[in-house]
Scaffold this motif. Structure first.
Motif, mmCIF file in Angstrom:
data_model
loop_
_atom_site.group_PDB
_atom_site.id
_atom_site.type_symbol
_atom_site.label_atom_id
_atom_site.label_comp_id
_atom_site.label_asym_id
_atom_site.label_seq_id
_atom_site.Cartn_x
_atom_site.Cartn_y
_atom_site.Cartn_z
ATOM 1 N N ARG A 150 -10.074 10.585 -1.478
ATOM 2 C CA ARG A 150 -9.927 11.027 -2.864
ATOM 3 C C ARG A 150 -8.896 12.139 -2.995
ATOM 4 O O ARG A 150 -8.752 12.986 -2.126
ATOM 5 C CB ARG A 150 -11.263 11.519 -3.407
ATOM 6 C CG ARG A 150 -12.320 10.439 -3.569
ATOM 7 C CD ARG A 150 -13.613 11.024 -4.081
ATOM 8 N NE ARG A 150 -14.140 12.029 -3.143
ATOM 9 C CZ ARG A 150 -15.088 12.907 -3.471
ATOM 10 N NH1 ARG A 150 -15.578 12.922 -4.686
ATOM 11 N NH2 ARG A 150 -15.535 13.759 -2.569
ATOM 12 N N ASP A 198 -1.779 6.617 -7.737
ATOM 13 C CA ASP A 198 -1.686 5.445 -8.598
ATOM 14 C C ASP A 198 -2.322 5.896 -9.912
ATOM 15 O O ASP A 198 -3.542 5.952 -10.045
ATOM 16 C CB ASP A 198 -2.457 4.286 -7.974
ATOM 17 C CG ASP A 198 -2.512 3.052 -8.862
ATOM 18 O OD1 ASP A 198 -2.413 3.181 -10.098
ATOM 19 O OD2 ASP A 198 -2.672 1.948 -8.324
ATOM 20 N N PRO A 237 -2.730 4.914 -13.223
ATOM 21 C CA PRO A 237 -3.753 4.176 -13.973
ATOM 22 C C PRO A 237 -5.088 4.095 -13.218
ATOM 23 O O PRO A 237 -6.156 4.242 -13.823
ATOM 24 C CB PRO A 237 -3.125 2.798 -14.162
ATOM 25 C CG PRO A 237 -1.651 3.049 -14.105
ATOM 26 C CD PRO A 237 -1.487 4.121 -13.073
ATOM 27 N N ALA A 238 -5.040 3.877 -11.910
ATOM 28 C CA ALA A 238 -6.287 3.808 -11.138
ATOM 29 C C ALA A 238 -7.000 5.154 -11.133
ATOM 30 O O ALA A 238 -8.237 5.223 -11.242
ATOM 31 C CB ALA A 238 -5.985 3.358 -9.711
ATOM 32 N N ARG A 265 -8.726 5.646 -14.431
ATOM 33 C CA ARG A 265 -9.945 4.832 -14.547
ATOM 34 C C ARG A 265 -11.087 5.460 -13.749
ATOM 35 O O ARG A 265 -12.245 5.438 -14.198
ATOM 36 C CB ARG A 265 -9.672 3.398 -14.085
ATOM 37 C CG ARG A 265 -8.803 2.598 -15.071
ATOM 38 C CD ARG A 265 -8.787 1.124 -14.719
ATOM 39 N NE ARG A 265 -8.091 0.879 -13.453
ATOM 40 C CZ ARG A 265 -6.798 0.610 -13.354
ATOM 41 N NH1 ARG A 265 -6.041 0.584 -14.442
ATOM 42 N NH2 ARG A 265 -6.251 0.372 -12.174
ATOM 43 N N ARG A 266 -10.790 6.021 -12.592
ATOM 44 C CA ARG A 266 -11.848 6.647 -11.792
ATOM 45 C C ARG A 266 -12.377 7.913 -12.474
ATOM 46 O O ARG A 266 -13.574 8.189 -12.416
ATOM 47 C CB ARG A 266 -11.341 6.975 -10.391
ATOM 48 C CG ARG A 266 -11.058 5.748 -9.536
ATOM 49 C CD ARG A 266 -10.921 6.098 -8.065
ATOM 50 N NE ARG A 266 -9.830 7.017 -7.782
ATOM 51 C CZ ARG A 266 -8.574 6.649 -7.525
ATOM 52 N NH1 ARG A 266 -8.245 5.354 -7.558
ATOM 53 N NH2 ARG A 266 -7.637 7.543 -7.259
ATOM 54 N N GLU A 318 0.328 0.751 -18.708
ATOM 55 C CA GLU A 318 -0.901 0.759 -17.902
ATOM 56 C C GLU A 318 -1.613 2.099 -18.004
ATOM 57 O O GLU A 318 -2.855 2.159 -18.018
ATOM 58 C CB GLU A 318 -0.569 0.448 -16.446
ATOM 59 C CG GLU A 318 -0.084 -0.980 -16.200
ATOM 60 C CD GLU A 318 1.403 -1.171 -16.520
ATOM 61 O OE1 GLU A 318 2.073 -0.183 -16.921
ATOM 62 O OE2 GLU A 318 1.888 -2.307 -16.369
ATOM 63 N N ALA A 336 -5.412 2.748 -19.502
ATOM 64 C CA ALA A 336 -6.464 3.295 -18.635
ATOM 65 C C ALA A 336 -7.204 4.464 -19.263
ATOM 66 O O ALA A 336 -8.280 4.844 -18.785
ATOM 67 C CB ALA A 336 -5.858 3.732 -17.305
#
Length: 253
Positions: free
Chosen positions: A143, A172, A174-175, A178-179, A212, A216
């Motif tokens: 992380r 990344d 967008p990822a 989202r997290r 993206e 997100a």
């Protein structure tokens, strides 16, 4: 996204110093509907009056002074500006983001401000640069430091993710968004070559995956920012105009 598009006033710091009201009017004429001040102790009531005359909202305010010995006047200034989001953009040592103990100290500092802010109906947030992203922690899937910080923060403390610095730090984006999920209340949207030192370009004109990113974090404030821009003041405003056109086209698609 129903909120108006905002612009971080640090982008036009030199122009504000020379002609505050004229600069704000120029931003309004470009179609921006909100601003994010960065020097809240400099005439907050006068700034609010100017913004009201132009129909500009305040999406949030950067408050590095909140980490000083007397947060009360800073929070009062945020209230006077008419926003409920007080965002710490710096002031925590970068080395604190390299260890668990350091992250705990950072979280304690931010959490300690949450109660004082809540008493005024405000929320405290934190804005990242690259140094909260580059450190990775192997305790859970490598992380980023900002993700570990998020788990240590009081639920009342939110994040404003600077998407460009997150990318420069190796995320990344967008990822990551989202997290982080609902913890993200605002986004700084900027673009460029993805390096630490080169000037920014209009959003949509660089390396960032803007569609993206917006997808997100659909409910977060969108705040355009330029840390620097090649060319003169007219070039900067041209880039701000192009950024607004591009982001608006994505939101309306």
């Amino acid at each position: 996204m129903s909120r108006p598009l905002s612009v971080q006033l640090y982008s036009v710091r030199d122009q504000l110093t020379a002609d505050r009201d004229g600069t704000l009017r120029r931003l309004a004429d470009l179609g921006y509907g909100a601003v994010e001040p960065y020097d809240v102790l400099a005439d907050p009531k006068g700034l609010r009056a100017s913004l009201d005359e132009l129909g500009l909202a305040v999406s949030g305010a950067h408050v590095v002074q909140l980490l000083g010995p007397e947060p009360g006047p800073v929070l009062d200034a945020v209230t006077a500006l008419g926003t409920d989001l007080a965002i710490v953009p710096a002031g925590i040592p970068p080395e604190d983001f390299t260890t668990h103990d350091g992250l705990a100290r950072a979280a304690d500092r931010l959490n300690g401000l949450a109660d004082a802010a809540a008493q005024r109906g405000l929320r405290v947030g934190y804005h990242n640069h690259w140094w909260e992203i580059e450190p990775r922690f192997e305790d859970r899937a490598g992380r980023h430091a900002v993700e570990v910080l998020a788990e240590l923060l009081d639920p009342a403390v939110f994040l404003e993710v600077d998407t460009y610095w997150a990318a420069v730090g190796g995320a990344d984006v967008p990822a990551l968004l989202r997290r982080l999920g609902d913890r993200v209340r605002a986004l700084h949207l900027k673009d460029g070559p993805g390096t630490k030192d080169d000037p920014n370009v209009a959003v949509g004109g660089g390396t960032m995956p803007v569609p993206e990113i917006l997808g997100a974090a659909p409910d977060a404030w969108r705040v355009v920012e330029f840390d620097s821009c090649a060319g003169d003041a007219d070039a900067l405003f041209d880039e701000l105009a192009a950024s607004r056109t591009y982001i608006t086209s994505l939101e309306e698609a």
